[in-house]
Design a protein around this motif. Structure first.
Motif, PDB file in Angstrom:
ATOM      1  N   PHE A   1    -110.345  14.615  81.996  1.00 59.12           N
ATOM      2  CA  PHE A   1    -110.194  13.170  82.154  1.00 59.12           C
ATOM      3  C   PHE A   1    -109.169  12.593  81.185  1.00 59.12           C
ATOM      4  O   PHE A   1    -108.830  11.406  81.287  1.00 59.12           O
ATOM      5  CB  PHE A   1    -111.548  12.481  81.924  1.00 59.12           C
ATOM      6  N   GLU A   2    -108.667  13.380  80.233  1.00 53.28           N
ATOM      7  CA  GLU A   2    -107.705  12.883  79.247  1.00 53.28           C
ATOM      8  C   GLU A   2    -106.295  12.955  79.823  1.00 53.28           C
ATOM      9  O   GLU A   2    -105.723  14.039  79.974  1.00 53.28           O
ATOM     10  CB  GLU A   2    -107.792  13.696  77.949  1.00 53.28           C
ATOM     11  N   SER A   3    -105.735  11.783  80.139  1.00 55.81           N
ATOM     12  CA  SER A   3    -104.421  11.741  80.796  1.00 55.81           C
ATOM     13  C   SER A   3    -103.300  12.235  79.884  1.00 55.81           C
ATOM     14  O   SER A   3    -102.252  12.668  80.366  1.00 55.81           O
ATOM     15  CB  SER A   3    -104.121  10.310  81.256  1.00 55.81           C
ATOM     16  N   GLN A   4    -103.518  12.186  78.550  1.00 55.46           N
ATOM     17  CA  GLN A   4    -102.461  12.598  77.616  1.00 55.46           C
ATOM     18  C   GLN A   4    -102.323  14.111  77.486  1.00 55.46           C
ATOM     19  O   GLN A   4    -101.370  14.609  76.880  1.00 55.46           O
ATOM     20  CB  GLN A   4    -102.733  12.036  76.205  1.00 55.46           C
ATOM     21  N   LEU A   5    -103.291  14.846  78.040  1.00 53.69           N
ATOM     22  CA  LEU A   5    -103.322  16.287  77.786  1.00 53.69           C
ATOM     23  C   LEU A   5    -102.051  16.986  78.279  1.00 53.69           C
ATOM     24  O   LEU A   5    -101.531  17.884  77.616  1.00 53.69           O
ATOM     25  CB  LEU A   5    -104.560  16.898  78.449  1.00 53.69           C
ATOM     26  N   SER A   6    -101.538  16.574  79.418  1.00 49.66           N
ATOM     27  CA  SER A   6    -100.326  17.213  79.953  1.00 49.66           C
ATOM     28  C   SER A   6     -99.116  16.976  79.068  1.00 49.66           C
ATOM     29  O   SER A   6     -98.252  17.862  78.938  1.00 49.66           O
ATOM     30  CB  SER A   6    -100.038  16.696  81.368  1.00 49.66           C
ATOM     31  N   SER A   7     -99.027  15.807  78.458  1.00 41.02           N
ATOM     32  CA  SER A   7     -97.889  15.537  77.580  1.00 41.02           C
ATOM     33  C   SER A   7     -98.034  16.243  76.239  1.00 41.02           C
ATOM     34  O   SER A   7     -97.039  16.680  75.656  1.00 41.02           O
ATOM     35  CB  SER A   7     -97.718  14.028  77.366  1.00 41.02           C
ATOM     36  N   TYR A   8     -99.253  16.356  75.748  1.00 42.10           N
ATOM     37  CA  TYR A   8     -99.482  17.084  74.504  1.00 42.10           C
ATOM     38  C   TYR A   8     -99.270  18.587  74.692  1.00 42.10           C
ATOM     39  O   TYR A   8     -98.807  19.282  73.800  1.00 42.10           O
ATOM     40  CB  TYR A   8    -100.928  16.889  74.006  1.00 42.10           C
ATOM     41  N   ARG A   9     -99.612  19.095  75.886  1.00 43.29           N
ATOM     42  CA  ARG A   9     -99.614  20.529  76.141  1.00 43.29           C
ATOM     43  C   ARG A   9     -98.923  20.819  77.482  1.00 43.29           C
ATOM     44  O   ARG A   9     -99.571  21.195  78.455  1.00 43.29           O
ATOM     45  CB  ARG A   9    -101.052  21.048  76.150  1.00 43.29           C
ATOM     46  N   PRO A  10     -97.606  20.643  77.542  1.00 44.26           N
ATOM     47  CA  PRO A  10     -96.893  20.773  78.820  1.00 44.26           C
ATOM     48  C   PRO A  10     -96.895  22.190  79.397  1.00 44.26           C
ATOM     49  O   PRO A  10     -96.627  22.364  80.592  1.00 44.26           O
ATOM     50  CB  PRO A  10     -95.470  20.326  78.478  1.00 44.26           C
ATOM     51  N   ASN A  11     -97.196  23.190  78.574  1.00 47.72           N
ATOM     52  CA  ASN A  11     -97.278  24.570  79.075  1.00 47.72           C
ATOM     53  C   ASN A  11     -98.717  25.067  79.129  1.00 47.72           C
ATOM     54  O   ASN A  11     -99.127  25.705  80.100  1.00 47.72           O
ATOM     55  CB  ASN A  11     -96.451  25.502  78.184  1.00 47.72           C
ATOM     56  N   LEU A  12     -99.491  24.769  78.097  1.00 49.50           N
ATOM     57  CA  LEU A  12    -100.855  25.289  78.010  1.00 49.50           C
ATOM     58  C   LEU A  12    -101.767  24.711  79.092  1.00 49.50           C
ATOM     59  O   LEU A  12    -102.510  25.458  79.751  1.00 49.50           O
ATOM     60  CB  LEU A  12    -101.452  24.983  76.630  1.00 49.50           C
ATOM     61  N   TYR A  13    -101.746  23.401  79.264  1.00 49.26           N
ATOM     62  CA  TYR A  13    -102.684  22.785  80.203  1.00 49.26           C
ATOM     63  C   TYR A  13    -102.409  23.174  81.664  1.00 49.26           C
ATOM     64  O   TYR A  13    -103.328  23.593  82.384  1.00 49.26           O
ATOM     65  CB  TYR A  13    -102.677  21.272  80.022  1.00 49.26           C
ATOM     66  N   PRO A  14    -101.159  23.101  82.146  1.00 49.26           N
ATOM     67  CA  PRO A  14    -100.911  23.478  83.546  1.00 49.26           C
ATOM     68  C   PRO A  14    -101.275  24.930  83.866  1.00 49.26           C
ATOM     69  O   PRO A  14    -101.591  25.252  85.013  1.00 49.26           O
ATOM     70  CB  PRO A  14     -99.404  23.249  83.708  1.00 49.26           C
ATOM     71  N   ALA A  15    -101.272  25.792  82.858  1.00 49.23           N
ATOM     72  CA  ALA A  15    -101.556  27.208  83.092  1.00 49.23           C
ATOM     73  C   ALA A  15    -102.996  27.446  83.538  1.00 49.23           C
ATOM     74  O   ALA A  15    -103.288  28.471  84.163  1.00 49.23           O
ATOM     75  CB  ALA A  15    -101.270  28.016  81.824  1.00 49.23           C
ATOM     76  N   ILE A  16    -103.905  26.519  83.220  1.00 46.96           N
ATOM     77  CA  ILE A  16    -105.321  26.736  83.550  1.00 46.96           C
ATOM     78  C   ILE A  16    -105.930  25.598  84.363  1.00 46.96           C
ATOM     79  O   ILE A  16    -107.019  25.747  84.905  1.00 46.96           O
ATOM     80  CB  ILE A  16    -106.162  26.939  82.277  1.00 46.96           C
ATOM     81  N   LYS A  17    -105.251  24.483  84.458  1.00 41.44           N
ATOM     82  CA  LYS A  17    -105.881  23.266  84.966  1.00 41.44           C
ATOM     83  C   LYS A  17    -106.421  23.387  86.389  1.00 41.44           C
ATOM     84  O   LYS A  17    -107.460  22.819  86.702  1.00 41.44           O
ATOM     85  CB  LYS A  17    -104.889  22.092  84.831  1.00 41.44           C
ATOM     86  N   ASP A  18    -105.782  24.146  87.259  1.00 38.95           N
ATOM     87  CA  ASP A  18    -106.231  24.253  88.644  1.00 38.95           C
ATOM     88  C   ASP A  18    -107.380  25.244  88.833  1.00 38.95           C
ATOM     89  O   ASP A  18    -107.967  25.313  89.917  1.00 38.95           O
ATOM     90  CB  ASP A  18    -105.067  24.667  89.550  1.00 38.95           C
ATOM     91  N   ASP A  19    -107.701  26.001  87.782  1.00 43.50           N
ATOM     92  CA  ASP A  19    -108.737  27.037  87.900  1.00 43.50           C
ATOM     93  C   ASP A  19    -109.925  26.803  86.972  1.00 43.50           C
ATOM     94  O   ASP A  19    -110.762  27.691  86.800  1.00 43.50           O
ATOM     95  CB  ASP A  19    -108.135  28.413  87.590  1.00 43.50           C
ATOM     96  N   LEU A  20    -109.999  25.630  86.367  1.00 38.95           N
ATOM     97  CA  LEU A  20    -111.082  25.347  85.435  1.00 38.95           C
ATOM     98  C   LEU A  20    -112.444  25.376  86.132  1.00 38.95           C
ATOM     99  O   LEU A  20    -112.564  25.031  87.309  1.00 38.95           O
ATOM    100  CB  LEU A  20    -110.868  23.974  84.784  1.00 38.95           C
ATOM    101  N   LEU A  21    -113.461  25.764  85.402  1.00 37.44           N
ATOM    102  CA  LEU A  21    -114.827  25.857  85.917  1.00 37.44           C
ATOM    103  C   LEU A  21    -115.574  24.595  85.510  1.00 37.44           C
ATOM    104  O   LEU A  21    -115.868  24.381  84.330  1.00 37.44           O
ATOM    105  CB  LEU A  21    -115.512  27.107  85.347  1.00 37.44           C
ATOM    106  N   ALA A  22    -115.863  23.749  86.461  1.00 36.94           N
ATOM    107  CA  ALA A  22    -116.375  22.410  86.175  1.00 36.94           C
ATOM    108  C   ALA A  22    -117.766  22.448  85.549  1.00 36.94           C
ATOM    109  O   ALA A  22    -118.655  23.183  85.982  1.00 36.94           O
ATOM    110  CB  ALA A  22    -116.411  21.589  87.457  1.00 36.94           C
TER     111      ALA A  22
END
Length: 386
Positions: free
Chosen positions: A60-81
């Protein structure tokens, strides 16, 4: 921006005022002996400062992509809710299953109160459990002294966590080729006139028989093997109800996507192996997993993160009132960060552990005060009602 002095003052005040010990009547209501099995406790230190934002991810943190432009996209679509908009790293499949079975607690934004960024000092502080580092006594040893007959450290020597307690055995797989029975027979003959050496040899052979080495396997020191052996010892060595494990490699200054995935697989598989080897004892077991501090909000130029402040911790086991995300989330906007760079801590690691000890091991207020002189248990149920 939160300053270091403000953080220390606020954390100390919170421990003194807003958290109160559980009443004795509540402890009795949370009798840990539902299964008829003794209350087991396993303490896992995740050495190296685990990055909680790449482990328990606040989607839910909108800033995460800007803080972590490589780390977050690498896992974001496969996260276990899980609850409250968080997601577990994709490697944590077994831990996710435990969460859904109400056997895993996730606790966000925790800190031991250690205010520097040195791994060794941070780990010593976490293991000692005092307001200052004391390498001669550890919180688990102080707790075990009033609760269990024996403890086991899966390590080459007694770690700080279990020091100060005289009923600790250590075990770690040998790097040498396995000896045959004739060698042990010769040692028994050699030691027969020395009671202490004979006793130590007998204890070593007993532990060896319980581990993979004694069952024809070769334990190479991988966490999954150590956890499996630890579970076997706890399930079969009568009177040993407390253990400590270590899993390292969390200092992800570079190439964190690959390295964090590898170590989360280790943690996930190790926890599964521990559960399987404990068998029925899992129902009355708590596994506490914590790290010395967290990592920076922003990724660095080498696709990693640097030393930070708050992280997360986990409690797992059949005795845990799981399926919850606990801890007050501090937010990731710039004014909410600690020193403008780190996840801000909102609760104390030791107070969560104190709550667990109060409920799972039924330690009284005075015993808790001896284990953690600077911390009081948080209110709320961490252990499943019996």
């Amino acid at each position: 921006m939160m300053r270091r002095r403000q953080f220390i003052k606020a954390l100390t005040a919170s421990l003194a005022t807003i958290h109160t010990p559980l009443l004795a009547a509540n402890r009795l209501a949370l009798n840990p002996n539902r299964s008829g099995k003794p209350a087991k406790l396993v303490w896992v230190v995740m050495r190296g400062a685990m990055d909680s934002l790449h482990t328990v991810v606040p989607t839910f943190e909108s800033q995460l992509s800007s803080y972590r432009p490589n780390l977050y996209p690498a896992i974001k679509d496969d996260l276990l809710a899980i609850d409250k908009g968080f997601g577990l790293h994709p490697a944590m499949t077994y831990m996710h299953e435990l969460y859904k079975q109400n056997q895993l607690l996730v606790i966000n934004a925790v800190s031991s109160g250690f205010t520097e960024r040195s791994h060794f000092d941070g780990q010593d502080f976490l293991e000692s459990g005092l307001a200052h580092i004391d390498a001669d006594t550890g919180w688990l040893g102080r707790a075990a002294a009033s609760r269990v007959n024996k403890a086991i450290a899966v390590a080459n020597s007694v770690p700080i966590s279990l020091r100060g307690y005289d009923k600790v055995t250590t075990w770690y797989p040998s790097r040498f080729h396995s000896a045959d029975a004739s060698v042990f027979d010769a040692l028994e003959d050699l030691y027969q006139s020395d009671k202490l050496l004979s006793k130590r040899l007998a204890q070593g052979l007993e532990l060896r028989q319980l581990t993979s080495e004694g069952r024809g396997g070769y334990n190479r020191g991988r966490f999954v093997d150590l956890a499996q052996s630890c579970g076997r010892i706890l399930a079969n060595d009568q009177g040993t109800d407390c253990a400590m494990l270590e899993v390292g490699g969390w200092d992800t200054h570079n190439y964190e996507i690959r390295r964090q995935h590898k170590h989360l697989v280790e943690l996930n598989d190790g926890l599964k192996a521990l559960q399987q080897s404990l068998g029925d004892y899992w129902e009355n077991t708590v596994v506490v997993m914590a790290t010395e501090f967290g990592r920076t909000i922003k990724e660095n130029g080498t696709l990693g993160t640097d030393h930070g402040t708050a992280s997360c911790m986990f409690m797992a086991g059949g005795a845990v009132a799981g399926g919850q995300v606990l801890g007050k989330w501090p937010g990731l906007s710039k004014e909410q960060l600690f020193e403008g760079r780190d996840l801000a801590p909102t609760s104390n690691t030791f107070s969560w552990i104190a709550s667990m000890l109060s409920q799972h091991w039924q330690l009284g207020d005075q015993q808790i005060a001896e284990v953690f002189p600077q911390a009081s248990p948080y209110k709320g149920n961490l252990i499943a009602k019996r």
